[in-house]
Write an enzyme that holds these catalytic residues in place. Structure first.
Site, PDB file in Angstrom:
ATOM      1  N   HIS A  13      22.079  89.333  79.636  1.00 14.55           N
ATOM      2  CA  HIS A  13      22.645  88.695  80.678  1.00 14.55           C
ATOM      3  C   HIS A  13      23.863  87.906  80.312  1.00 14.55           C
ATOM      4  O   HIS A  13      23.793  87.448  79.020  1.00 14.55           O
ATOM      5  CB  HIS A  13      21.796  88.108  81.620  1.00 14.55           C
ATOM      6  CG  HIS A  13      21.162  86.883  80.752  1.00 14.55           C
ATOM      7  ND1 HIS A  13      21.797  85.788  80.701  1.00 14.55           N
ATOM      8  CD2 HIS A  13      19.803  86.865  80.151  1.00 14.55           C
ATOM      9  CE1 HIS A  13      20.967  84.835  80.031  1.00 14.55           C
ATOM     10  NE2 HIS A  13      19.885  85.433  79.816  1.00 14.55           N
ATOM     11  N   GLU A  84      12.021  87.929  80.928  1.00 15.24           N
ATOM     12  CA  GLU A  84      12.297  86.891  79.632  1.00 15.24           C
ATOM     13  C   GLU A  84      10.816  86.561  79.117  1.00 15.24           C
ATOM     14  O   GLU A  84       9.871  86.347  80.105  1.00 15.24           O
ATOM     15  CB  GLU A  84      13.002  85.955  79.921  1.00 15.24           C
ATOM     16  CG  GLU A  84      13.332  85.117  78.678  1.00 15.24           C
ATOM     17  CD  GLU A  84      13.787  85.753  77.525  1.00 15.24           C
ATOM     18  OE1 GLU A  84      13.084  86.482  76.765  1.00 15.24           O
ATOM     19  OE2 GLU A  84      14.870  85.399  76.878  1.00 15.24           O
TER      20      GLU A  84
END
Length: 194
Positions: A13, A84
């Protein structure tokens, strides 16, 4: 299992305030900065001309927004296993802050209290690898650094702790694939391209 073998494209990201300051951002849903959004838009050009059979994203807004700004939001399938690493008690802390409390700490070796250990992230990565190997065609994945590092290690058949050997910058592109178009020979075709 599919007979076709294709490349797997990994995108970390774009920048967030926490990634820019080195704060561990696991399950906190932090938005992209203006620079992170600009870098995410730049991914569209870098990925232009690539054909993807599937586009997957972590559930985090930082990954989903990066996917959207890169031009793939309309095809995105959210996969919870792409989240994550869960940093537990270390969420929001920087590595120097953790080391003050716990000298010698290494994420990939020691994991996080009240969060995940490398083996936990590895089990999620194994489920993603199995799903990838069942796909026909290239897959584009948007997620976060530590999880993608574990995913790369597991793709290669390495223990999840070996994800420590791979570094990823924000808005970077990495490519996993196979040597000789053989599922028996998983490889890294490109890493941390900016």
């Amino acid at each position: 299992m599919s007979g076709a073998v294709s490349d797997i494209w990994l995108v970390r990201h774009g920048e967030t305030q926490w990634s820019a300051s080195g704060r561990h951002t696991g399950r906190s849903d932090i938005p992209l900065t203006a620079a992170g959004e600009a870098a995410a838009r730049g991914l569209a050009e870098r990925l232009e001309g690539q054909a993807f059979a599937a586009v997957w994203s972590s559930p985090s807004q930082r990954a989903r927004r990066t996917c959207e700004l890169a031009g793939f939001g309309d095809r995105c399938i959210v996969k919870d296993d792409l989240a994550e690493w869960d940093y537990g008690a270390y969420e929001g802390l920087t590595t120097p802050q953790i080391l003050q409390e716990r000298p010698g700490w290494l994420l990939f070796r020691d994991g996080c209290p009240d969060g995940e250990q490398a083996a936990d992230a590895g089990r999620r990565a194994d489920r993603i690898v199995a799903a990838l190997r069942a796909e026909n065609g290239a897959v584009l994945i948007f997620s976060s650094a530590h999880f993608l590092r574990v995913l790369a290690a597991r793709w290669l058949g390495l223990p999840p702790e070996q994800g420590a050997l791979f570094v990823l910058d924000t808005a970077s592109i990495s490519v996993l694939g196979y040597e000789h178009h053989s599922r028996a020979e998983p490889v890294v075709r490109g890493w941390n391209r900016r």
